[in-house]
Write a protein that holds these residues in place. Structure first.
Motif, mmCIF file in Angstrom:
data_model
loop_
_atom_site.group_PDB
_atom_site.id
_atom_site.type_symbol
_atom_site.label_atom_id
_atom_site.label_comp_id
_atom_site.label_asym_id
_atom_site.label_seq_id
_atom_site.Cartn_x
_atom_site.Cartn_y
_atom_site.Cartn_z
ATOM 1 N N VAL A 90 43.070 1.842 -28.507
ATOM 2 C CA VAL A 90 43.745 1.735 -27.368
ATOM 3 C C VAL A 90 44.781 0.750 -28.360
ATOM 4 C CG1 VAL A 90 44.761 0.722 -25.721
ATOM 5 C CG2 VAL A 90 42.016 1.504 -25.713
ATOM 6 N N LEU A 91 45.915 1.472 -28.718
ATOM 7 C CA LEU A 91 47.146 1.306 -28.875
ATOM 8 C C LEU A 91 48.298 0.404 -28.188
ATOM 9 C CD1 LEU A 91 48.217 3.450 -31.657
ATOM 10 C CD2 LEU A 91 46.968 1.473 -31.829
ATOM 11 N N ASN A 92 49.057 -0.599 -28.222
ATOM 12 C CA ASN A 92 50.114 -1.530 -27.488
ATOM 13 C C ASN A 92 51.232 -0.638 -27.255
ATOM 14 O OD1 ASN A 92 48.203 -3.438 -27.593
ATOM 15 N ND2 ASN A 92 48.780 -4.922 -28.992
ATOM 16 N N ASP A 93 51.325 -0.539 -26.295
ATOM 17 C CA ASP A 93 53.090 0.575 -26.740
ATOM 18 C C ASP A 93 54.227 -0.490 -27.663
ATOM 19 O OD1 ASP A 93 52.388 2.634 -24.618
ATOM 20 O OD2 ASP A 93 53.265 1.539 -23.101
ATOM 21 N N PHE A 94 54.122 -1.302 -27.391
ATOM 22 C CA PHE A 94 54.690 -2.346 -28.826
ATOM 23 C C PHE A 94 53.953 -2.693 -30.188
ATOM 24 C CE2 PHE A 94 56.395 -7.153 -29.812
ATOM 25 C CZ PHE A 94 57.632 -6.427 -30.004
ATOM 26 N N ARG A 95 53.587 -1.666 -30.828
ATOM 27 C CA ARG A 95 53.027 -1.889 -32.396
ATOM 28 C C ARG A 95 52.774 -2.337 -32.954
ATOM 29 N NH1 ARG A 95 51.501 4.177 -30.976
ATOM 30 N NH2 ARG A 95 51.323 4.162 -29.101
ATOM 31 N N SER A 96 53.991 -3.077 -32.459
ATOM 32 C CA SER A 96 54.275 -4.106 -34.491
ATOM 33 C C SER A 96 53.422 -5.723 -33.991
ATOM 34 C CB SER A 96 55.581 -4.706 -34.479
ATOM 35 O OG SER A 96 56.177 -5.188 -32.701
ATOM 36 N N ASP A 97 52.913 -5.368 -32.558
ATOM 37 C CA ASP A 97 52.054 -6.306 -31.646
ATOM 38 C C ASP A 97 50.603 -5.785 -32.234
ATOM 39 O OD1 ASP A 97 49.874 -8.292 -30.812
ATOM 40 O OD2 ASP A 97 50.977 -7.918 -28.329
ATOM 41 N N ILE A 98 49.922 -6.530 -33.233
ATOM 42 C CA ILE A 98 48.400 -5.179 -33.434
ATOM 43 C C ILE A 98 47.196 -5.753 -32.697
ATOM 44 C CG2 ILE A 98 49.682 -4.674 -35.720
ATOM 45 C CD1 ILE A 98 47.431 -6.643 -37.057
ATOM 46 N N THR A 99 47.612 -6.600 -31.496
ATOM 47 C CA THR A 99 46.091 -6.835 -31.373
ATOM 48 C C THR A 99 45.970 -6.105 -29.902
ATOM 49 O OG1 THR A 99 47.496 -7.981 -29.271
ATOM 50 C CG2 THR A 99 46.718 -9.978 -30.878
ATOM 51 N N ASP A 100 45.664 -5.048 -30.523
ATOM 52 C CA ASP A 100 44.736 -3.817 -30.149
ATOM 53 C C ASP A 100 43.518 -3.392 -30.605
ATOM 54 O OD1 ASP A 100 45.527 -2.542 -32.467
ATOM 55 O OD2 ASP A 100 47.399 -1.791 -31.237
ATOM 56 N N SER A 101 43.236 -2.227 -30.972
ATOM 57 C CA SER A 101 42.319 -1.522 -31.658
ATOM 58 C C SER A 101 42.154 -1.358 -33.037
ATOM 59 C CB SER A 101 41.878 0.286 -31.313
ATOM 60 O OG SER A 101 41.116 -0.089 -29.835
ATOM 61 N N ARG A 102 43.612 -2.262 -33.367
ATOM 62 C CA ARG A 102 43.782 -2.065 -34.838
ATOM 63 C C ARG A 102 42.694 -2.707 -35.122
ATOM 64 N NH1 ARG A 102 49.663 -0.708 -35.279
ATOM 65 N NH2 ARG A 102 49.423 -1.854 -33.132
ATOM 66 N N THR A 103 43.313 -4.343 -34.849
ATOM 67 C CA THR A 103 42.636 -5.757 -34.431
ATOM 68 C C THR A 103 40.886 -5.926 -33.584
ATOM 69 O OG1 THR A 103 44.448 -6.011 -34.165
ATOM 70 C CG2 THR A 103 42.366 -8.267 -34.251
ATOM 71 N N TYR A 104 40.490 -5.113 -33.124
ATOM 72 C CA TYR A 104 39.661 -4.994 -32.113
ATOM 73 C C TYR A 104 38.188 -4.079 -32.434
ATOM 74 C CZ TYR A 104 42.139 -8.159 -29.316
ATOM 75 O OH TYR A 104 42.920 -8.889 -28.280
ATOM 76 N N GLY A 105 38.740 -2.677 -32.721
ATOM 77 C CA GLY A 105 38.139 -1.539 -33.069
ATOM 78 C C GLY A 105 37.951 -0.733 -31.671
ATOM 79 N N GLY A 106 36.742 0.092 -31.704
ATOM 80 C CA GLY A 106 36.937 0.591 -30.158
ATOM 81 C C GLY A 106 36.197 -0.703 -29.397
ATOM 82 N N ILE A 107 36.772 0.132 -27.790
ATOM 83 C CA ILE A 107 37.078 -0.512 -27.064
ATOM 84 C C ILE A 107 35.770 0.098 -26.082
ATOM 85 C CG2 ILE A 107 38.059 -2.100 -24.575
ATOM 86 C CD1 ILE A 107 39.176 -3.460 -27.399
ATOM 87 N N PRO A 108 35.004 -0.553 -25.384
ATOM 88 C CA PRO A 108 33.820 -0.567 -24.555
ATOM 89 C C PRO A 108 34.474 0.419 -23.770
ATOM 90 C CG PRO A 108 32.608 -1.945 -25.822
ATOM 91 C CD PRO A 108 34.721 -2.483 -25.364
ATOM 92 N N LEU A 109 34.253 1.267 -23.529
ATOM 93 C CA LEU A 109 34.045 1.897 -21.772
ATOM 94 C C LEU A 109 33.966 1.250 -20.699
ATOM 95 C CD1 LEU A 109 33.514 6.434 -22.377
ATOM 96 C CD2 LEU A 109 35.860 4.998 -21.496
ATOM 97 N N ASP A 110 33.166 -0.084 -20.629
ATOM 98 C CA ASP A 110 32.976 -0.546 -19.782
ATOM 99 C C ASP A 110 33.820 -1.701 -19.236
ATOM 100 O OD1 ASP A 110 30.341 0.580 -19.194
ATOM 101 O OD2 ASP A 110 29.354 -0.667 -19.932
ATOM 102 N N ASP A 111 34.275 -2.494 -20.809
ATOM 103 C CA ASP A 111 35.540 -2.902 -20.213
ATOM 104 C C ASP A 111 36.736 -2.623 -20.117
ATOM 105 O OD1 ASP A 111 33.540 -4.791 -22.179
ATOM 106 O OD2 ASP A 111 34.628 -4.947 -23.628
#
Length: 183
Positions: free
Chosen positions: A148-169
């Motif tokens: 998952v990537l944020n639309d506001f891409r300069s905010d990297i608190t997404d999969s670039r930081t967390y890795g893959g997001i489990p489908l259960d989440d």
């Protein structure tokens, strides 16, 4: 007297009506609270298994979803690439756009995103960098996870930081946004 006359006479004689039973105040109160209880149960089931209501508290999905917007999600639909979703990470509600699914390799270079070597098509081009990412690219998404990537891409608190997001989440696909600020 014919048979028809006898039938007409029989139907014209009215049978005595039973008087209506009067209900007590306790009966009406019990009926009222039973209806309230059924309504609350229905809404709870709806919001637990079919839909969700979330408020965005940051600008990670700007410009589609702004700070303070109320979002309604649908949990039962099949997710696909490009869907805006709500997910939980470390107890925090987050918003982002699905880029890839389990088993796919994600690459970020020259301000664009690629999945399995093919550039990802986006309606709006968001410059994306791997700068300060906690994972290395190309990144293979684990099974039963999404990237998952944020639309506001300069905010990297997404999969670039967390890795893959489990489908259960993943709590559902955003289907409706209600602007609450800046109207």
């Amino acid at each position: 007297m014919t048979v028809n006359d006898a039938a007409e006479t029989a139907t014209s004689i009215e049978t005595p009506k039973k008087p209506k039973k009067k209900h007590s105040a306790a009966y009406y109160a019990a009926a009222f609270f039973a209806k309230i209880g059924c309504t609350v149960l229905f809404v709870w089931l709806l919001l637990t298994f079919v839909a969700g209501v979330f408020v965005c508290h940051d600008n990670s999905s700007f410009p589609m979803i702004k700070d303070g917007d109320l979002c309604i999600t649908y949990r039962l639909g099949k997710l696909k690439q490009g869907d805006e979703v709500v997910y939980r990470h470390d107890g925090k509600v987050c918003f982002g756009r699905i880029v890839a699914f389990g088993g796919e390799a994600v690459g970020i270079s020259d301000d664009y995103v690629s999945v399995d070597g093919y550039r990802v098509y986006e309606d709006t081009v968001y410059p994306t960098t791997a700068e300060n990412a906690k994972i290395t690219f190309p990144y293979t998404v684990p099974d039963n996870c999404v990237f998952v990537l944020n639309d506001f891409r300069s905010d990297i608190t997404d999969s670039r930081t967390y890795g893959g997001i489990p489908l259960d989440d993943v709590k559902g696909k955003v289907v409706f946004v209600l602007r609450r600020r800046g109207i």
